[in-house]
Enzyme design. Structure first.
Site, PDB file in Angstrom:
ATOM      1  N   GLN A 125     -16.734   6.174 -41.351  1.00 16.39           N
ATOM      2  CA  GLN A 125     -15.650   7.010 -40.844  1.00 16.39           C
ATOM      3  C   GLN A 125     -15.897   8.446 -41.295  1.00 16.39           C
ATOM      4  OE1 GLN A 125     -13.381   8.657 -42.788  1.00 16.39           O
ATOM      5  NE2 GLN A 125     -13.666   7.674 -44.774  1.00 16.39           N
ATOM      6  N   SER A 128     -12.179  13.177 -43.199  1.00 20.53           N
ATOM      7  CA  SER A 128     -11.823  14.291 -44.088  1.00 20.53           C
ATOM      8  C   SER A 128     -12.841  15.420 -44.062  1.00 20.53           C
ATOM      9  CB  SER A 128     -11.702  13.780 -45.526  1.00 20.53           C
ATOM     10  OG  SER A 128     -10.718  12.797 -45.614  1.00 20.53           O
ATOM     11  N   SER A 160     -16.817   7.364 -46.044  1.00 22.13           N
ATOM     12  CA  SER A 160     -17.141   6.051 -46.609  1.00 22.13           C
ATOM     13  C   SER A 160     -18.294   5.396 -45.862  1.00 22.13           C
ATOM     14  CB  SER A 160     -15.920   5.127 -46.559  1.00 22.13           C
ATOM     15  OG  SER A 160     -14.913   5.647 -47.385  1.00 22.13           O
ATOM     16  N   GLU A 244      -5.210   1.103 -40.597  1.00 15.52           N
ATOM     17  CA  GLU A 244      -5.833   1.167 -41.912  1.00 15.52           C
ATOM     18  C   GLU A 244      -4.817   0.864 -43.013  1.00 15.52           C
ATOM     19  OE1 GLU A 244      -7.389   5.019 -42.891  1.00 15.52           O
ATOM     20  OE2 GLU A 244      -8.869   4.170 -44.253  1.00 15.52           O
ATOM     21  N   ASN A 362      -1.018   8.184 -51.703  1.00 19.62           N
ATOM     22  CA  ASN A 362       0.271   7.518 -51.887  1.00 19.62           C
ATOM     23  C   ASN A 362       1.433   8.496 -51.923  1.00 19.62           C
ATOM     24  OD1 ASN A 362      -1.150   5.190 -51.845  1.00 19.62           O
ATOM     25  ND2 ASN A 362      -0.418   4.411 -53.806  1.00 19.62           N
ATOM     26  N   GLU A 363       1.164   9.753 -52.307  1.00 26.66           N
ATOM     27  CA  GLU A 363       2.236  10.756 -52.259  1.00 26.66           C
ATOM     28  C   GLU A 363       2.688  10.958 -50.800  1.00 26.66           C
ATOM     29  OE1 GLU A 363      -0.450  11.037 -54.123  1.00 26.66           O
ATOM     30  OE2 GLU A 363       0.435  11.072 -56.127  1.00 26.66           O
TER      31      GLU A 363
END
Lengths: 381, 331
Positions: A125, A128, A160, A244, A362-363
């Site tokens: 992928q 980013s 990744s 995802e 997670n934020e």
């Protein structure tokens, strides 16, 4: 409401279990984040594919068995309980494939999916960028129109599997003049060995090249590798990130198997007088069960025709935190041996540490939960 | 597999919820805490009309059960509304008497419990020595470690709980009518204790949901620095974590109601109890000083969360049970 499977599903379980028992390598393969391990895992993908176990939920024409969500979950339970290798094809299978099923044309599906199922082409992928992590829509890498296709330029990072993979998928800014950053993005697939691509592996915390940065200098991509309409990349990509975070990336089977191994470790070498550690082992057992049941409830909802939206953020925060807690507990049980880099729990622990970071930090997930599920007002991040 | 509530089950929960939503529960809780069980009993009578209490009692004794899942859904609503009284204990007593399979005892007590005309409290071996709300309950049962089931004569002095709506007392030791004795009593008590744990877990879930809902509403309207505090990321994230805890405890409660083995029930109680107590701590912090007062109705749930987390199985006891009853997964 019930918690038992039909006889058909149980028969499928038995078939999967028997196959896995006969085929899972007796000794663990080398880490898939190494060149040697990548090759060994590619072979494993081919073996899975040969008997149509690599993508059980896909239609048969692409190498799958066309099974429903319940059977996929049962297969995953058996897969991880059997101690089978990690999936080197996971980025393609879990992220790109659902996008192709939803947004690609027939030609693209026929061309891309079979070689993904067999492990012949391994996908990375490429979302980013150095300045665009959580704020993905701020990305600046470009896709410029050219005859018969597009020219990609810019830099992608934390990609990744890209160190050893064959191809990649991501979104690029194809129209720099749109008023909003989410507009004017295009979803493309490209060859990691095409002229103009430079792949620089990045060592993870344990030094293994689990990801890479990609430098793109006018890399040609034909029109046939654009997914969906140019300019619609954001919408298409968001349907992928939902996958995802939701069910497909971390099936409960994986955590049930890990919790099971943890309990084994506790019985083998846990100190019965260490009540605090015993409690954490119990919490790992309960957490795996909670995740399993939560997933079954969602699967039942899907089967009843409902869809899952922001709820997938609950999933993501839960499994990523759970994964770390479970592995930390294992390390604490191991004592001095926890430090050994080649120990059974060391690499999974390092892997777990990335969970709260990737697939949307997670934020950001908690913001989504608070705003979309609890209805709290938007605010400055 | 369909691990989802049926329409009938959801409808039943909605019925109980709407009944309690239109009842004036907080004044009944405050009256109960002051020793006036009248408004609470009136509330129970209305609940009985939904068939809630009959769910714990077999049809042979004027019940419709036992239906642990429906009962659990009802108890989530009791927790959400903050209903006072020995609700868990009445259901557990019904289970105990059913399990004993003593026709005379069953006929004597179960129809009243099924109809909600009678209530019961009980103490069981290995549980708390304190009977809940014995002064308000119709019956106070005790089971001794030796396996003697007795109907306590008289009620001990009421001892204060950290939740004033939970009135505790020590039943007089060894006294009262001997109803049954022996291994059958011990076995029945074990099952009753498991139901008590399950229904307390369900109640915890409801308490946690009430605390979260109230805190979310407060965070939307309370402003500081010129903006609703609910727009602050630190506030949002605590509330998101509270929802996370509750949403992952819920399926454990469902599963435990479907197959009430010791491990499943302990897992449900552990998760729901901890989720509800953490919800209370979040509610307290985000309400600030006003949350630390007894005037605000929020205090009714804030004070309930901790005792319920520990009633019928502390987190530590539940964790031990989870590991003890774990069946190793097949290879």
């Amino acid at each position: 409401m019930e918690l038992t499977h039909t006889a058909d599903v149980e028969a499928f379980r038995t078939e999967a279990r028997d196959w896995l028992r006969a085929h899972v390598p007796a000794r663990p393969l080398p880490s898939l984040e190494t060149a040697e391990g990548f090759a060994a895992h590619r072979e494993w993908e081919a073996r899975l594919h040969a008997d149509r176990w690599s993508v059980v939920s896909w239609p048969e024409e692409y190498g799958g068995r066309g099974v429903d969500l319940a059977r996929w979950l049962v297969f995953e339970e058996e897969y991880w309980a059997a101690g089978a290798p990690g999936r080197v094809s996971q980025n393609g299978i879990n992220l790109l494939a659902p996008t192709l099923f939803d947004h690609a044309n027939a030609e693209q599906r026929a061309r891309v999916l079979p070689s993904m199922a067999s492990g012949e082409v391994i996908w990375a992928q490429a979302w980013s960028e150095p300045g665009s992590g959580s704020d993905l829509a701020s990305l600046t890498s470009r896709a410029v129109r050219t005859e018969g296709g597009w020219l990609l330029s810019g830099q992608k990072t934390w990609s990744s599997r890209a160190a050893f993979a064959d191809r990649a998928f991501g979104i690029f800014r194809s129209d720099p003049d749109t008023p909003k950053p989410h507009q004017g993005l295009t979803y493309l697939m490209f060859d990691l060995r095409a002229p103009g691509v430079t792949v620089r592996p990045i060592g993870r915390l344990d030094g293994k090249p689990a990801f890479a940065e990609l430098f793109l200098d006018e890399v040609f991509v034909p029109d046939q590798d654009v997914i969906g309409e140019p300019g619609q990349g954001w919408r298409i990509a968001m349907s992928t990130t939902g996958n995802e975070r939701g069910l497909t990336l971390r099936s409960p089977g994986r955590f049930l198997a890990a919790a099971d191994r943890l309990v084994g470790l506790w019985h083998a070498q846990g100190d019965p007088s260490d009540g605090a550690l015993r409690d954490r082992v119990a919490d790992a057992v309960v957490g795996a069960r909670a995740y399993e049941l939560f997933t079954w409830a969602n699967a039942s909802r899907f089967a009843a025709g409902e869809t899952i939206g922001a709820e997938s953020s609950l999933n993501k925060v839960f499994w990523s935190q759970y994964d770390i807690a479970l592995h930390e507990t294992a390390l604490d049980l191991l004592g001095a041996d926890a430090e050994l880099a080649e120990g059974e729990w060391a690499e999974p622990w390092v892997f777990s540490l990335a969970g709260p970071i990737y697939a949307g930090t997670n934020e950001i997930q908690r913001d989504i939960i608070a705003e979309r599920l609890l209805g709290l007002p938007k605010g400055r991040r | 597999m369909r691990f989802l509530l049926t329409d009938e089950q959801s409808d039943f929960a909605r019925t109980v919820r709407s009944l309690l939503g239109s009842a004036r529960v907080p004044p009944a809780v405050r009256a109960w805490a002051d020793g006036d069980a009248g408004p609470g009993r009136a509330l129970w009578a209305r609940l009985a009309e939904t068939g809630l209490f009959a769910l714990a009692v077999p049809e042979a004794y004027e019940g419709v059960g036992p239906l642990p899942l429906e009962l659990s859904l009802g108890f989530v609503e009791l927790g959400r509304a903050g209903v006072p009284g020995p609700v868990v204990e009445s259901a557990a007593a019904a289970v105990l008497l059913t399990e004993l399979a003593d026709e005379a005892l069953a006929k004597r007590f179960l129809p009243g419990l099924a109809q909600g005309e009678a209530s019961a409290t009980l103490t069981l071996p290995g549980g708390s020595p304190y009977a809940l709300d014995a002064d308000a309950a119709t019956y106070c049962f005790t089971v001794s470690a030796a396996g003697e089931l007795r109907l306590a004569a008289g009620r001990g002095k009421v001892l204060g709980s950290t939740d004033p709506a939970r009135r505790l007392s020590l039943p007089p030791a060894g006294g009262g009518e001997l109803l049954a004795a022996g291994p059958a009593v011990a076995r029945a008590a074990e099952v009753a204790g498991r139901w008590a744990r399950l229904l307390t877990a369900a109640q915890c879930l409801g308490v946690g949901e009430a605390l979260l809902a109230r805190t979310v509403e407060y965070a939307k309207q309370r402003t500081q620095f010129g903006t609703p505090i609910g727009s602050f990321q630190a506030v949002k994230h605590r509330l998101a974590d509270t929802l996370l805890d509750l949403e992952f405890a819920r399926p454990l409660v469902w599963a435990a109601a479907l197959s009430p083995g010791p491990g499943e029930v302990a897992a449900a109680k552990l998760a729901a109890g901890e989720a509800s107590y953490r919800a209370a701590m979040t509610a307290l912090q985000l309400h600030g000083a006003v949350g630390y007062t007894e005037e605000l109705d929020l205090s009714l749930w804030l004070r309930k969360a901790r005792p319920l987390r520990d009633a019928w199985g502390t987190p530590s006891a539940c964790r031990a049970e989870v590991l003890r009853s774990l069946t190793p997964r097949r290879r």
